[in-house]
Motif scaffolding. Sequence first.
Motif, mmCIF file in Angstrom:
data_model
loop_
_atom_site.group_PDB
_atom_site.id
_atom_site.type_symbol
_atom_site.label_atom_id
_atom_site.label_comp_id
_atom_site.label_asym_id
_atom_site.label_seq_id
_atom_site.Cartn_x
_atom_site.Cartn_y
_atom_site.Cartn_z
ATOM 1 N N VAL A 151 -19.522 147.789 21.428
ATOM 2 C CA VAL A 151 -19.944 147.870 20.034
ATOM 3 C C VAL A 151 -21.379 148.385 19.963
ATOM 4 C CG1 VAL A 151 -20.306 146.597 17.884
ATOM 5 C CG2 VAL A 151 -18.479 145.904 19.438
ATOM 6 N N ALA A 152 -21.643 149.236 18.978
ATOM 7 C CA ALA A 152 -23.008 149.616 18.617
ATOM 8 C C ALA A 152 -23.267 149.117 17.202
ATOM 9 C CB ALA A 152 -23.203 151.124 18.697
ATOM 10 N N VAL A 153 -24.443 148.549 16.975
ATOM 11 C CA VAL A 153 -24.813 148.000 15.669
ATOM 12 C C VAL A 153 -25.966 148.825 15.118
ATOM 13 C CG1 VAL A 153 -25.642 145.970 14.429
ATOM 14 C CG2 VAL A 153 -24.061 145.699 16.364
ATOM 15 N N VAL A 154 -25.793 149.352 13.907
ATOM 16 C CA VAL A 154 -26.790 150.228 13.300
ATOM 17 C C VAL A 154 -27.205 149.652 11.949
ATOM 18 C CG1 VAL A 154 -27.345 152.566 12.555
ATOM 19 C CG2 VAL A 154 -25.695 152.210 14.413
ATOM 20 N N THR A 155 -28.475 149.294 11.819
ATOM 21 C CA THR A 155 -29.022 148.816 10.550
ATOM 22 C C THR A 155 -29.727 149.964 9.846
ATOM 23 O OG1 THR A 155 -29.351 146.583 11.421
ATOM 24 C CG2 THR A 155 -30.588 147.176 9.432
ATOM 25 N N LEU A 156 -29.407 150.177 8.579
ATOM 26 C CA LEU A 156 -30.026 151.244 7.785
ATOM 27 C C LEU A 156 -30.961 150.622 6.769
ATOM 28 C CD1 LEU A 156 -28.876 153.767 8.973
ATOM 29 C CD2 LEU A 156 -26.951 152.215 8.616
ATOM 30 N N SER A 157 -32.248 150.869 6.933
ATOM 31 C CA SER A 157 -33.246 150.301 6.023
ATOM 32 C C SER A 157 -34.543 151.077 6.168
ATOM 33 C CB SER A 157 -33.481 148.819 6.343
ATOM 34 O OG SER A 157 -34.602 148.319 5.647
ATOM 35 N N ASP A 158 -35.004 151.675 5.086
ATOM 36 C CA ASP A 158 -36.288 152.379 5.121
ATOM 37 C C ASP A 158 -37.421 151.424 5.484
ATOM 38 O OD1 ASP A 158 -35.295 154.890 4.455
ATOM 39 O OD2 ASP A 158 -35.440 154.525 2.312
ATOM 40 N N LYS A 159 -37.484 150.283 4.796
ATOM 41 C CA LYS A 159 -38.563 149.334 5.052
ATOM 42 C C LYS A 159 -38.437 148.700 6.426
ATOM 43 C CE LYS A 159 -39.702 148.191 0.264
ATOM 44 N NZ LYS A 159 -39.855 147.106 -0.750
ATOM 45 N N GLN A 209 -19.354 156.893 23.665
ATOM 46 C CA GLN A 209 -17.946 156.541 23.570
ATOM 47 C C GLN A 209 -17.725 155.051 23.304
ATOM 48 O OE1 GLN A 209 -16.082 158.079 27.148
ATOM 49 N NE2 GLN A 209 -16.177 160.182 26.409
ATOM 50 N N VAL A 210 -18.533 154.471 22.407
ATOM 51 C CA VAL A 210 -18.332 153.067 22.069
ATOM 52 C C VAL A 210 -17.036 152.916 21.294
ATOM 53 C CG1 VAL A 210 -20.794 152.508 22.065
ATOM 54 C CG2 VAL A 210 -19.707 153.252 19.949
ATOM 55 N N ASN A 211 -16.424 151.754 21.399
ATOM 56 C CA ASN A 211 -15.147 151.520 20.730
ATOM 57 C C ASN A 211 -15.316 151.244 19.242
ATOM 58 O OD1 ASN A 211 -14.614 149.722 23.674
ATOM 59 N ND2 ASN A 211 -13.532 151.629 23.236
ATOM 60 N N LEU A 212 -16.450 150.622 18.883
ATOM 61 C CA LEU A 212 -16.654 150.204 17.493
ATOM 62 C C LEU A 212 -18.118 150.381 17.116
ATOM 63 C CD1 LEU A 212 -15.673 148.714 14.885
ATOM 64 C CD2 LEU A 212 -16.181 146.561 16.075
ATOM 65 N N ILE A 213 -18.368 151.007 15.976
ATOM 66 C CA ILE A 213 -19.708 151.089 15.406
ATOM 67 C C ILE A 213 -19.708 150.320 14.101
ATOM 68 C CG2 ILE A 213 -21.532 152.566 14.512
ATOM 69 C CD1 ILE A 213 -20.394 154.849 16.205
ATOM 70 N N LEU A 214 -20.600 149.348 13.981
ATOM 71 C CA LEU A 214 -20.759 148.582 12.755
ATOM 72 C C LEU A 214 -22.126 148.900 12.166
ATOM 73 C CD1 LEU A 214 -19.359 145.128 13.930
ATOM 74 C CD2 LEU A 214 -18.217 146.772 12.428
ATOM 75 N N THR A 215 -22.141 149.418 10.937
ATOM 76 C CA THR A 215 -23.399 149.675 10.250
ATOM 77 C C THR A 215 -23.625 148.583 9.214
ATOM 78 O OG1 THR A 215 -22.578 150.993 8.390
ATOM 79 C CG2 THR A 215 -22.921 152.138 10.487
ATOM 80 N N THR A 216 -24.878 148.337 8.889
ATOM 81 C CA THR A 216 -25.207 147.382 7.842
ATOM 82 C C THR A 216 -26.314 147.962 6.974
ATOM 83 O OG1 THR A 216 -26.053 145.153 7.351
ATOM 84 C CG2 THR A 216 -26.748 146.127 9.430
ATOM 85 N N GLY A 217 -26.108 147.934 5.660
ATOM 86 C CA GLY A 217 -27.078 148.492 4.735
ATOM 87 C C GLY A 217 -26.738 149.918 4.346
#
Length: 310
Positions: A151-159, A209-217
């Motif tokens: 899994v890769a975890v990606v947080t999207l936040s300018d601040k 080649q990660v199986n799952l990408i979870l983004t937040t924001g």
Amino acid sequence: MGIVRAVCISDRRGMQKVNVETAQFEEGFGICGDAHGGNWHRQVSLLSAEKIDEFNQRGADVESGAFGENLVVEGFDFRELPVGTTFQCNDVILEMTQIGKECHTHCQIYQKMGECIMPTQGVFAQVICGGTISVGDEMKIIERADTRYTVAVVTLSDKGAQGEREDTSGPLICEMVEDAGYRVVERLLLPDEQKQIEQELIRLADRRQVNLILTTGGTGFSERDRTPEATMAVATRNAPGIADAIRMYSLSITGRAMLGRGASVIRNKTVIVNLPGSKKAVRESLEYILPHLKHGIQILLGDTSDCGGK
């Protein structure tokens, strides 16, 4: 079976490496004395000897280490192996973590030949067990030690990306997916820039080649919220049921459907799911979808071991 033809290091990044014939590999770091060692996924770079020979036949005239590679190995076409492939050479165990890389600056080889094979043919690995590797040693592929879905975890936040706000959703996602039996291999904190989001999603899906990408924001109504657009732009197939299920679950427990615009797609063999930005919404979403996601990933990868052979 492969044969090590060169063991190369350099004391600075961005430099051609020198064949030192033998080197010490340190678990969780890389090669002692090499500038690319560290706590990250690109500790050791590998390149097929045959690819260098083919390139030289076209007039390149380069020696081992010229591409910045650490190990030159004869007998493997690394580019054709999947991420997660595990190699053993003496006591050293390497796990392949990435295929190729972006070439941001054109090296002298590119300037001479109009191309460089490292960005497309080179691969990267982490050192799982340390030891010594020397020229002439045999390398073999062994069974993977860790078969959990990645899994890769990606947080999207300018601040958040500017250090003005603490990321609380990203760590929560990491904790929940690890508890559910996944392995988090990368965590990112990015600004709400669509092009950058697209680039990272493509890299994580294609090179890592990660199986799952979870983004937040980045899934709200603001003009800066571009995560769904970036996600849809990199998709090879749509998978709207995941996002719809999250919204319907929110409706069942809160009495209202979330107004977030989160998307869910597939890129090749990677599932990408947009989650909301708040900790409460992230927790509720993951508690509902995590038990079901593994089955979808199994089907996507053709892994029928837990599917009754179907």
